[in-house]
Scaffold this motif. Structure first.
Motif, short mmCIF file in Angstrom:
data_model
loop_
_atom_site.label_atom_id
_atom_site.label_comp_id
_atom_site.label_asym_id
_atom_site.label_seq_id
_atom_site.Cartn_x
_atom_site.Cartn_y
_atom_site.Cartn_z
N GLY A 157 0.82 -1.21 0.00
CA GLY A 157 0.00 0.00 0.00
C GLY A 157 0.85 1.25 0.00
N ASN A 158 1.86 1.26 0.85
CA ASN A 158 2.76 2.42 0.92
C ASN A 158 3.60 2.56 -0.35
OD1 ASN A 158 1.87 3.06 3.51
ND2 ASN A 158 3.47 1.87 4.51
N LYS A 159 3.97 1.41 -0.94
CA LYS A 159 4.89 1.44 -2.08
C LYS A 159 4.17 1.67 -3.40
CE LYS A 159 9.22 0.61 -3.43
NZ LYS A 159 10.40 1.34 -2.91
N LEU A 160 3.05 0.98 -3.62
CA LEU A 160 2.36 1.03 -4.90
C LEU A 160 1.00 1.72 -4.82
CD1 LEU A 160 3.10 -2.62 -6.14
CD2 LEU A 160 4.35 -0.53 -6.72
N GLY A 161 0.27 1.45 -3.72
CA GLY A 161 -1.05 2.05 -3.60
C GLY A 161 -1.01 3.55 -3.47
N ARG A 162 -0.06 4.05 -2.72
CA ARG A 162 0.05 5.51 -2.51
C ARG A 162 0.31 6.25 -3.81
NH1 ARG A 162 4.40 8.80 -1.16
NH2 ARG A 162 5.75 6.97 -1.01
N LYS A 163 1.08 5.61 -4.70
CA LYS A 163 1.40 6.24 -5.98
C LYS A 163 0.39 5.87 -7.07
CE LYS A 163 6.34 5.92 -4.92
NZ LYS A 163 7.65 5.32 -5.32
N GLN A 164 -0.66 5.15 -6.67
CA GLN A 164 -1.71 4.70 -7.59
C GLN A 164 -1.14 3.86 -8.74
OE1 GLN A 164 -4.06 8.12 -8.76
NE2 GLN A 164 -5.14 8.14 -6.79
N GLN A 165 -0.10 3.08 -8.42
CA GLN A 165 0.45 2.15 -9.39
C GLN A 165 -0.28 0.82 -9.36
OE1 GLN A 165 4.70 2.83 -7.92
NE2 GLN A 165 5.05 2.60 -10.12
N ALA A 166 -1.00 0.58 -8.26
CA ALA A 166 -1.75 -0.67 -8.12
C ALA A 166 -2.87 -0.46 -7.13
CB ALA A 166 -0.83 -1.81 -7.67
N ASN A 167 -3.91 -1.27 -7.27
CA ASN A 167 -5.02 -1.29 -6.32
C ASN A 167 -4.79 -2.49 -5.39
OD1 ASN A 167 -7.58 -0.76 -5.14
ND2 ASN A 167 -8.46 -2.39 -6.39
N VAL A 168 -4.39 -2.22 -4.15
CA VAL A 168 -4.05 -3.27 -3.20
C VAL A 168 -5.26 -3.55 -2.32
CG1 VAL A 168 -2.47 -4.00 -1.35
CG2 VAL A 168 -1.64 -2.51 -3.21
N VAL A 169 -5.66 -4.81 -2.25
CA VAL A 169 -6.84 -5.21 -1.47
C VAL A 169 -6.44 -6.29 -0.47
CG1 VAL A 169 -9.18 -6.14 -1.56
CG2 VAL A 169 -8.34 -4.69 -3.43
N LEU A 170 -6.78 -6.09 0.78
CA LEU A 170 -6.58 -7.10 1.83
C LEU A 170 -7.93 -7.71 2.20
CD1 LEU A 170 -4.77 -8.52 3.97
CD2 LEU A 170 -5.33 -6.64 5.52
N ILE A 171 -7.98 -9.03 2.31
CA ILE A 171 -9.22 -9.73 2.64
C ILE A 171 -9.02 -10.55 3.90
CG2 ILE A 171 -10.83 -11.53 1.88
CD1 ILE A 171 -10.16 -10.61 -1.01
N ASP A 172 -9.95 -10.43 4.83
CA ASP A 172 -9.91 -11.25 6.05
C ASP A 172 -11.34 -11.42 6.55
OD1 ASP A 172 -7.58 -12.16 8.13
OD2 ASP A 172 -9.44 -11.73 9.18
N ARG A 173 -11.57 -12.56 7.22
CA ARG A 173 -12.91 -12.83 7.74
C ARG A 173 -13.23 -11.97 8.96
NH1 ARG A 173 -14.33 -17.89 8.40
NH2 ARG A 173 -12.69 -18.83 7.11
N ASN A 174 -12.20 -11.45 9.64
CA ASN A 174 -12.38 -10.60 10.82
C ASN A 174 -12.21 -9.14 10.47
OD1 ASN A 174 -12.57 -12.92 12.68
ND2 ASN A 174 -10.40 -13.20 12.23
N GLN A 175 -12.56 -8.29 11.42
CA GLN A 175 -12.43 -6.85 11.20
C GLN A 175 -11.17 -6.26 11.82
OE1 GLN A 175 -16.04 -4.37 11.35
NE2 GLN A 175 -17.14 -6.16 12.08
N THR A 176 -10.51 -7.04 12.69
CA THR A 176 -9.32 -6.53 13.36
C THR A 176 -8.19 -7.56 13.32
OG1 THR A 176 -10.10 -7.35 15.50
CG2 THR A 176 -10.65 -5.07 14.93
N HIS A 177 -7.00 -7.08 13.53
CA HIS A 177 -5.80 -7.93 13.57
C HIS A 177 -5.18 -7.87 14.96
CE1 HIS A 177 -1.65 -9.29 12.76
NE2 HIS A 177 -1.27 -8.21 13.43
N LEU A 178 -4.79 -9.02 15.47
CA LEU A 178 -4.04 -9.09 16.72
C LEU A 178 -2.90 -10.09 16.52
CD1 LEU A 178 -4.07 -8.03 19.70
CD2 LEU A 178 -5.11 -10.21 20.31
#
Length: 443
Positions: free
Chosen positions: A21-42
């Motif tokens: 996201g920081n490398k490619l998404g910020r520069k709009q070089q790619a659309n980065v999508v993260l998928i998870d069944r939960n809403q939070t990470h621990l």
């Protein structure tokens, strides 16, 4: 714009999404999508602290949506059900609310590059009664379930103790004298060992919060391991030291003990011994979800791990990568990369670099696993482990130094997610909370 889809928001998956996201998404070089069944990470190694209330999951959890906003990627909640490699999309199951109503319909998410980081779960080896009577520690929800049940047992103990103090009849007093908070843990790996020690720390704190006087004799913790010793990934000397420390705390350690059945009242061993318990945790072994069988012909091994090449690409499709516990890669010595957190972190780093290299039309690098050692924390009591100092040498550490090294692993994970400045603020807030919050989560 190309779509990079990452399935799984564990340590490796979230670090990768943050990097891309920081490398490619910020520069709009790619659309980065993260998928998870939960809403939070621990961070998964902290779940034993959530289970005992030492850590508040709501405070330390990372919101996927907020983190995605801050690091230029998108988040989709859902569980993957299949992959269509021909048309390059994955299917997600619907999302249901607490009342059972459908909140989000089933969806298809297109990809140009797909990274599978779905992790692993506890393996009950199809042992009779385990799924119905034991608690696993694979998610914050399961850890909270354990904590609520643990608090109920300690409250019951406190009430029985109170009956004795006010002079109840002899039969009730006898119940109090024999009564204990009885917990059994199956699995002598890091989770089982660390949870065993943390329970005694939690018991000490509960004595200060109206649960009556609780000493080690009132808590019965039985740690059961099918193998010959605890922590088989660590040198035998450290394993023996850990067992000695646990037994001094009051843990009953049973090695070479295989469980064949779990009932509501306890566990049955292969030789017919009954181990009574009011609360049971299963932390023995890991398995990969059978959903990988729906991944459109990706090569799998017998435990459903996905075969990958040295570049972390799958053996049958170069547009699909796999990292972490769900990936199967043989090292130069013929042994597979172990399903450990440090392997997932190292894979996430190289996977991010290789995906960026593909965008820049540069050659991909091969993955080499570097075992940096292993550490285990016995709560506030001590920490032990070994750290790698060279290709074939390692150094054993224990006590305060090992504790600092153990904590630094989590800080490095936070630094990869938030950067140095925000991680410093998180550490500062954590220290301030020691003076504001109770030392144990009590709800």
């Amino acid at each position: 714009m190309k779509n990079i889809v990452i399935v799984g928001g564990g340590a490796g998956g979230l670090e990768l999404a943050t990097f891309l996201g920081n490398k490619l998404g910020r520069k709009q070089q790619a659309n980065v999508v993260l998928i998870d069944r939960n809403q939070t990470h621990l961070w998964k190694p902290l779940l034993h602290e959530v289970a005992t209330g030492v850590l508040d999951a709501e405070t330390d959890a990372v919101s996927f949506r907020a983190h995605a906003h801050n690091h230029h990627f998108h988040f989709e909640q859902g569980a993957v059900t299949r992959i269509d490699r021909t048309n390059k999309y994955i299917e997600l199951a619907p999302v249901y609310g607490l009342e059972g109503d459908m909140i989000v319909i089933a969806r298809r998410i297109p990809y140009d590059y797909l990274v599978l980081a779905i992790g692993s779960k506890s393996n009950d080896f199809k042992t009779k009664g385990v799924a119905e009577n034991c608690i696993f520690l694979d998610s914050p929800d399961q850890a909270l379930r354990f904590q609520h049940r643990m608090l109920e047992l300690f409250l019951k103990f406190a009430e029985n103790n109170a009956l004795s103090e006010i002079g109840e009849d002899e039969s009730k007093q006898k119940l109090v004298e024999e009564g204990k908070v009885n917990i059994a843990i199956v699995g002598g790996g890091a989770t089982g060992v660390e949870l065993s020690a943390e329970l005694f720390n939690a018991a000490q704190h509960l004595s200060s919060y109206g649960y009556g006087k609780i000493d080690p004799g009132h808590l019965k913790v039985t740690l059961i391991e099918a193998g010959g010793r605890l922590l088989p990934a660590l040198p035998e000397r450290i394993s023996n030291s850990v067992q000695k420390e646990l037994e001094e705390l009051g843990v009953i350690v049973k090695t070479n003990t295989m469980i064949t059945e779990a009932t509501p009242n306890g566990l049955t061993t292969k030789d017919g011994q009954e181990i009574s318990a009011d609360l049971m945790v299963w932390a023995a072994g890991v398995r990969i979800s059978s959903v990988t069988q729906q991944f459109d012909g990706l090569e799998l091994n017998r435990i459903n791990q996905i075969h990958i090449k040295n570049t972390l690409q799958t053996t049958v499709d170069d547009s699909i990568f796999a990292i972490g516990d769900c990936a199967f890669l043989l090292q130069s010595d013929g042994t597979p990369v172990p399903p450990r957190g440090q392997a997932a972190n190292q894979m996430a780093t190289l996977c991010g670099q290789n995906i960026v290299a593909m965008f820049d039309n540069k050659p991909l690098k091969d993955f080499t696993y570097r075992d940096k050692g292993s550490l285990v924390s016995l709560s506030k009591f001590t920490a032990l482990g070994n750290i790698t100092t060279g290709k074939k040498s390692s150094m054993t550490i224990e006590g305060r130094l090992a504790r600092v090294a153990y904590i630094s692993l989590y800080r490095l994970h936070q630094q990869k997610l938030h950067g140095c400045f925000k991680t410093g603020l998180i550490i500062l807030i954590g220290r301030l909370n020691r003076f504001i919050r109770p030392s144990l989560k009590l709800y």
